[in-house]
Design an enzyme around this catalytic site. Structure first.
Site, mmCIF file in Angstrom:
data_model
loop_
_atom_site.group_PDB
_atom_site.id
_atom_site.type_symbol
_atom_site.label_atom_id
_atom_site.label_comp_id
_atom_site.label_asym_id
_atom_site.label_seq_id
_atom_site.Cartn_x
_atom_site.Cartn_y
_atom_site.Cartn_z
ATOM 1 N N GLU A 163 70.777 -4.413 -79.262
ATOM 2 C CA GLU A 163 70.154 -3.562 -80.276
ATOM 3 C C GLU A 163 69.091 -4.333 -81.043
ATOM 4 O OE1 GLU A 163 70.856 -5.101 -83.231
ATOM 5 O OE2 GLU A 163 72.310 -6.329 -82.167
ATOM 6 N N GLY A 305 71.305 -10.891 -82.115
ATOM 7 C CA GLY A 305 71.255 -9.535 -81.572
ATOM 8 C C GLY A 305 70.410 -9.519 -80.315
ATOM 9 N N GLU A 306 69.740 -8.393 -80.069
ATOM 10 C CA GLU A 306 68.853 -8.231 -78.910
ATOM 11 C C GLU A 306 69.599 -8.257 -77.576
ATOM 12 O OE1 GLU A 306 65.733 -11.168 -78.863
ATOM 13 O OE2 GLU A 306 65.103 -10.749 -80.922
ATOM 14 N N GLY A 307 70.919 -8.305 -77.579
ATOM 15 C CA GLY A 307 71.656 -8.468 -76.327
ATOM 16 C C GLY A 307 71.681 -9.902 -75.849
ATOM 17 N N SER A 308 71.287 -10.853 -76.715
ATOM 18 C CA SER A 308 71.105 -12.245 -76.279
ATOM 19 C C SER A 308 72.401 -12.896 -75.813
ATOM 20 C CB SER A 308 70.464 -13.061 -77.399
ATOM 21 O OG SER A 308 71.189 -12.940 -78.609
#
Length: 341
Positions: A163, A305-308
């Site tokens: 996200e 975040g960011e799907g990292s």
């Protein structure tokens, strides 16, 4: 739709129909595992990962040919309360950064051979301030859930949910406070790095939001639409769609697990096809994972975040699968197996 029908009824009906694990695939992969040139159990969780992939892909020979990170981005009206160190405009700027390959998640996906898709969830129209009103109308929340379901397509064999959205750690904290109780400060972290004054504003916002909506929070989907955001609803939809399509899921961090927690509150079995990619340094993520029954694969103090974190975990999954598929059996290697008796 009858007068008593809810836009969420179809979601509840769908969750009631989620398919079980494939026992046949598990049996097949387990049979191969015991023939590989290593002591049984010596690869620890790597062996469990392969069994997990087979079980939820429904294949005796699981694959990781098309893993995908799906990032859902939304903006939040509660950002106006000064709960983040960055303005809401950063969400749009980061979307543009993703598109040109300039973000951390771009580099991680490239390093591990993972696809990346980013979904703009009406960034120019923030959800309503959850301290003053429900974030979304019920119909809009249900439609966003459906959009998340539709985002899972194209032959994907592993989904990582991520996200982007300024103030979404505030929203996630409100969801956890609404679901699990306790005090607001139990669930609130510093997110993008707010100072002490910002942290106090964030805690106050979470307290106010949960107090305002408390009469409705017994229903997890009502909680989602009142305290959540578009990215929360879309991630929840994507997780359910993956289950229906035999796609295992890797959860990312603090915010993506808020979407998972809503599904878990409806049916704990709704997350059986999900792994926790990592434990975040943000807030109470470790406690959230404990409540979800998920043991994280990685602990790297991430809070991006960011799907990292989920994308980094794909490297572990690929290594686990490579060992299972590429390792010789005792018979092939002409190595004596475990002695009997």
């Amino acid at each position: 739709m009858t007068a008593t029908a809810s836009p969420f009824d179809s979601i509840r009906d769908l969750i009631a129909l989620i398919p079980p694990a494939s026992e046949a695939a598990l049996a097949a992969v387990s049979a191969r595992e015991i023939q590989l040139t290593k002591p049984q159990g010596s690869l620890g969780r790597l062996e469990e990962i392969v069994a997990f992939l087979a079980t939820w892909q429904g294949k005796a020979q699981p694959s990781l040919d098309r893993p995908l990170v799906a990032i859902f981005a939304g903006n939040h009206g509660v950002a106006a309360k000064g709960v983040s160190a960055f303005p809401a405009s950063v969400t749009r700027a980061m979307m543009e950064n993703f598109s040109v390959g300039g973000a951390a998640i771009n580099q991680i996906c490239a390093a591990y051979g993972v696809g990346l898709k980013v979904f703009d969830l009406a960034l120019e129209i923030p959800t309503k301030d959850i301290t003053e009103a429900p974030a979304m109308e019920a119909a809009a929340a249900a439609a966003t859930f459906a959009f998340g379901m539709e985002a899972v397509a194209g032959g994907v064999d592993l989904l990582c949910v991520g996200e982007m959205g300024i103030a979404n750690t505030t929203v996630a904290a409100a969801i956890y406070h609404g679901l699990y109780g306790g005090a607001a400060e139990d669930w609130v972290g510093r997110g993008t790095g707010v100072d002490e004054a910002g942290l106090k504003r964030k805690i106050a916002a979470v307290e106010a939001a949960v107090a305002l909506h408390r009469p409705f929070l017994h229903d997890p989907l009502e909680l989602m639409r009142r305290l959540g955001g578009r990215e929360i609803a879309a991630m929840a939809g994507a997780i359910v769609a993956a289950r229906m399509q035999n796609i295992p899921v890797v959860l990312d961090g603090y915010v993506s697990c808020a979407a998972a927690a809503i599904l878990h509150a409806i049916d704990p079995g709704a997350l059986d096809h999900c792994l926790a990619g990592h434990v975040s340094a943000e807030g109470a993520h470790a406690e959230v994972l404990r409540r979800l029954g998920k043991k994280p694969l990685l602990d790297l103090d991430l809070r991006l975040g960011e799907g990292s974190g989920a994308a980094l975990a794909v490297g572990v999954l690929k290594a686990a699968l490579a060992c299972h598929t590429g390792m010789a059996t005792f018979e092939q290697a002409k190595v004596a197996g475990k002695a009997e008796g």
